[in-house]
Design a protein around this motif. Structure first.
Motif, mmCIF file in Angstrom:
data_model
loop_
_atom_site.group_PDB
_atom_site.id
_atom_site.type_symbol
_atom_site.label_atom_id
_atom_site.label_comp_id
_atom_site.label_asym_id
_atom_site.label_seq_id
_atom_site.Cartn_x
_atom_site.Cartn_y
_atom_site.Cartn_z
ATOM 1 N N MET C 1 0.844 -1.196 0.000
ATOM 2 C CA MET C 1 0.000 0.000 0.000
ATOM 3 C C MET C 1 0.876 1.242 0.000
ATOM 4 O O MET C 1 2.062 1.171 -0.142
ATOM 5 C CB MET C 1 -0.937 -0.015 1.198
ATOM 6 N N ALA C 2 0.221 2.294 0.177
ATOM 7 C CA ALA C 2 0.928 3.571 0.371
ATOM 8 C C ALA C 2 1.362 4.208 -0.938
ATOM 9 O O ALA C 2 1.298 3.582 -1.996
ATOM 10 C CB ALA C 2 2.140 3.380 1.246
ATOM 11 N N ILE C 3 1.812 5.437 -0.774
ATOM 12 C CA ILE C 3 2.272 6.193 -1.937
ATOM 13 C C ILE C 3 3.425 5.426 -2.575
ATOM 14 O O ILE C 3 4.318 4.957 -1.893
ATOM 15 C CB ILE C 3 2.795 7.570 -1.489
ATOM 16 N N LYS C 4 3.415 5.347 -3.883
ATOM 17 C CA LYS C 4 4.444 4.557 -4.552
ATOM 18 C C LYS C 4 5.801 5.229 -4.471
ATOM 19 O O LYS C 4 6.798 4.602 -4.160
ATOM 20 C CB LYS C 4 4.045 4.315 -6.006
ATOM 21 N N SER C 5 5.840 6.529 -4.753
ATOM 22 C CA SER C 5 7.143 7.180 -4.784
ATOM 23 C C SER C 5 7.580 7.572 -3.387
ATOM 24 O O SER C 5 6.862 8.208 -2.651
ATOM 25 C CB SER C 5 7.083 8.425 -5.661
ATOM 26 N N LYS C 6 8.778 7.139 -3.038
ATOM 27 C CA LYS C 6 9.297 7.427 -1.709
ATOM 28 C C LYS C 6 10.050 8.754 -1.709
ATOM 29 O O LYS C 6 10.197 9.380 -0.685
ATOM 30 C CB LYS C 6 10.231 6.314 -1.252
ATOM 31 N N ARG C 7 10.554 9.136 -2.852
ATOM 32 C CA ARG C 7 11.299 10.397 -2.936
ATOM 33 C C ARG C 7 10.644 11.270 -3.984
ATOM 34 O O ARG C 7 9.961 10.778 -4.873
ATOM 35 C CB ARG C 7 12.755 10.155 -3.340
ATOM 36 N N ASP C 97 -7.905 -4.627 -4.291
ATOM 37 C CA ASP C 97 -6.950 -5.546 -4.893
ATOM 38 C C ASP C 97 -6.600 -5.089 -6.317
ATOM 39 O O ASP C 97 -7.481 -4.986 -7.169
ATOM 40 C CB ASP C 97 -7.559 -6.949 -4.911
ATOM 41 N N PRO C 98 -5.318 -4.822 -6.612
ATOM 42 C CA PRO C 98 -4.950 -4.276 -7.922
ATOM 43 C C PRO C 98 -5.362 -5.191 -9.074
ATOM 44 O O PRO C 98 -5.839 -4.707 -10.106
ATOM 45 C CB PRO C 98 -3.431 -4.159 -7.854
ATOM 46 N N ALA C 99 -5.213 -6.500 -8.913
ATOM 47 C CA ALA C 99 -5.571 -7.423 -9.992
ATOM 48 C C ALA C 99 -7.078 -7.373 -10.238
ATOM 49 O O ALA C 99 -7.537 -7.283 -11.381
ATOM 50 C CB ALA C 99 -5.148 -8.846 -9.618
ATOM 51 N N LYS C 100 -7.844 -7.410 -9.142
ATOM 52 C CA LYS C 100 -9.285 -7.359 -9.258
ATOM 53 C C LYS C 100 -9.720 -6.046 -9.915
ATOM 54 O O LYS C 100 -10.620 -6.014 -10.748
ATOM 55 C CB LYS C 100 -9.911 -7.469 -7.864
#
Lengths: 232, 243, 131
Positions: C1-7, C97-100
């Motif tokens: 989960m969470a924001i994808k970009s860390k920087r 769920d991303p796939a779903k």
């Protein structure tokens, strides 16, 4: 008065799932929820873990879900809650232990909007002057204490988790509308993306949750408008 | 609450601690009156004592500790880190810290951190507050000895490794006791009144004997040794604060 | 989960299009336009003529004119796009769920494309026997 304190606890070493623990605490009506947590930690069960620092609503460490609403434990009084009080960690972030969550995704979003003054112009002889009106334009955003109450009350943030979240947008607003700042285009890149402001559905949960009474949703809408008028 | 019907609860808090870890203007920790630097160790903020406040910090002046000397310490530490080599961490270095933690975790003693801390706070408030006397300070010396002895018998409920905030509080109590000891012994030693140190038995400032910094060294529990460092006066003479 | 970009550098890479802005503007504009198109549609079919007198001939006659073909096609296109994008928002917000989420979108988008194709076909590729 006698208060029944129900706390959603989780010990990563022992528990698979969070579990409810109930404590009986003797409290004054003017005690804060933070005082109750201290009473439990200091005199009943030392293993209870929660974050807190200043104890009067400035450091933003002790946001938690109290009786179903995101609030600061240090600014919530027992007399406003009644004799049964439930405390849970804020939602949408991974729980590390008891009421402590991993704040890293929250701060990743914060960093993404570049929450600092950007201005490459050569500095003037003296200060970069600003009129009281220009200062007032972004005043509300400066009140943010990064407690995450808003972001973790947002239904869009709970479900998908890729939403940048209200707190980061408030921080961006503080600089976008600062007359001395020149970095709004850089911020728009993060804010205008698929995980940015356009995910906001104006649920107003953030505005209700903010312990600093920032009109969060309004600021988000202002950022949307700023991006819109910047592009057309 | 309605202040017409019930009294507003008010309580004093200590909002700043004067003195602290002595540092140079670059935040480097120094260990004696000759300004010998401890290489690689830095302190800034309320923990440090660059000595810019004299004997009484004035309002907003601790911002200088943070904004100016925090920045300077950071700059110098970055410069130091660029050229410094890593030290090898041996059992010898780790041992003491590890032992400190394990002793608290494995202790089966009956003393509790919160109760002990409350006693420390109350007695320090009563005996070593701004207005103090030799008699009260001497009393506090004895109380601290007893508390330090009892501190050896504290135990905690949380034996875990993740976010063990109870262990942190227990460790902090140990440091609080040591800082209290330095404070009380130094206050007892300084037989004058200056700034926020008001000895009712020595109400006058005594520049002849006491215009100097106290450096306190722990010898053992209950025993503190002193050295002194001259005050760099510069432009400003020490004066009474009058209104 | 969470924001994808860390920087923020990662956020920058992730964030190089204005697509969501255009969709946002489209939703507002198409919403307003649809209101007027549909008011016109209802005015035409329920106020100007008696609902009961509408039969195959009436519709066929109307749809033989290009203006009406375009009018109805606009309603079709805008409604499908507006509704479809609204549905995308809902799926993004509620399917964890991303796939779903991906497969639900595939099904919905295919359905929308099919409806659009069918509607366009019947509007433009048929003379309704009127000449």
């Amino acid at each position: 008065m006698q208060v029944t304190l129900k706390i959603l606890r989780f010990d990563p070493a022992k528990d698979k799932k969070p579990r409810w623990e109930t404590y009986q605490v003797e409290a004054e009506p003017t005690d804060r929820v933070l005082d109750l947590l201290h009473k439990v930690k200091w005199y009943q069960d030392g293993s209870l873990a929660f974050r807190r620092s200043c104890g009067h609503g400035i450091c933003g460490s002790d946001a938690m879900l109290i009786n179903g609403k995101n609030r600061l434990a240090c600014k919530t009084l027992v007399k406003d809650l009644g004799s049964v009080i439930t405390v849970e960690p804020i939602r949408g972030l991974p729980v590390e232990k008891d009421l402590i969550v991993d704040m890293e995704p929250f701060f990743a979003a914060y960093r993404a909007v570049k929450p600092y003054l950007i201005n490459d112009e050569p500095p003037p002889q003296r200060e970069r002057l600003q009129s009281p009106e220009e200062r007032a334009r972004f005043d509300q955003g400066t009140k943010c204490i990064l407690c995450a109450s808003c972001t973790t009350s947002c239904p869009v943030f709970w479900v998908n988790g890729t939403y940048i979240g209200p707190a980061a947008i408030v921080q961006a607003h503080r600089f976008i509308f600062d007359s001395r700042d020149r970095g709004k285009r850089e911020r728009f890149k993060a804010l205008g993306s698929g995980s940015g402001v356009w995910r906001c559905r104006t649920a107003y949960n953030c505005t209700e949750a903010c312990p600093r009474e920032i009109p969060v949703t309004q600021l988000i809408e202002e950022v949307k408008r700023a991006i819109l008028f910047d592009s057309f | 609450m309605d202040p017409l019907k019930e009294p507003v609860p008010v309580m004093p808090t200590a909002h700043y601690a004067m003195g602290g870890i002595p540092t140079t203007l670059w935040g480097q920790v120094i260990k004696d009156e000759k300004n010998t630097v401890v290489p690689g160790l830095y302190a800034a903020g309320e923990a440090a004592c660059v000595s810019l406040h004299g004997a009484n910090r004035l309002g907003t002046n601790s911002l200088g500790d943070l904004v100016v000397f925090g920045r300077r310490a950071g700059i110098h530490a970055a410069r130091f880190a660029r050229d410094a080599d890593y030290h090898e961490l041996t059992e010898e270095h780790l041992g003491e810290s590890r032992e400190r933690i394990e002793r608290i975790k494995n202790s089966t003693g009956k003393e509790k951190v919160a109760a002990l801390r409350a006693e420390l706070q109350q007695s320090m408030m009563d005996n070593a507050s701004v207005f103090r006397t030799g008699e009260l300070l001497q009393k506090q010396v004895e109380i601290l000895k007893e508390l330090m002895d009892r501190y050896k018998r504290i135990s905690i409920d949380d034996k875990g490794d993740a976010y063990n905030t109870e262990l942190v509080e227990a460790l902090e109590l140990g440091y609080l006791l040591e800082v209290s000891e330095a404070l009380v012994h130094s206050a007892l030693n300084r037989t004058e009144s200056r700034g926020a140190h008001a000895r009712e038995d020595y109400p006058e400032r005594d520049d002849e004997n006491w215009l100097k910094h106290t450096l306190a060294y722990k010898v053992e529990d209950g025993k503190v040794a002193f050295r002194y460092k001259p005050v760099v006066l510069g432009r400003f003479e020490p004066k009474a604060r009058t209104y | 989960m969470a924001i994808k970009s860390k920087r923020y550098q990662e956020a920058r890479l992730e964030a190089s299009t204005n697509l969501e802005l255009y969709w946002w503007v489209f939703m507002r504009v198409s919403g307003v336009v649809l209101v007027f198109l549909l008011i016109g549609h209802m005015w035409m079919n329920a106020v100007l003529v008696d609902l009961n007198s509408i039969d195959y001939d009436y519709v066929a006659k109307r749809l033989s004119q290009t203006t009406w073909k375009v009018y109805d096609w606009l309603i079709l296109a805008l409604a499908l796009l507006h509704g479809g994008n609204g549905l995308r928002y809902v799926l993004d917000d509620w399917v964890r769920d991303p796939a779903k989420r991906f497969w639900t979108k595939v099904v919905i988008y295919s359905l929308l494309a099919f409806l659009f194709f069918l509607g366009s076909l019947s509007l433009f590729n048929y003379d309704y026997g009127v000449n």
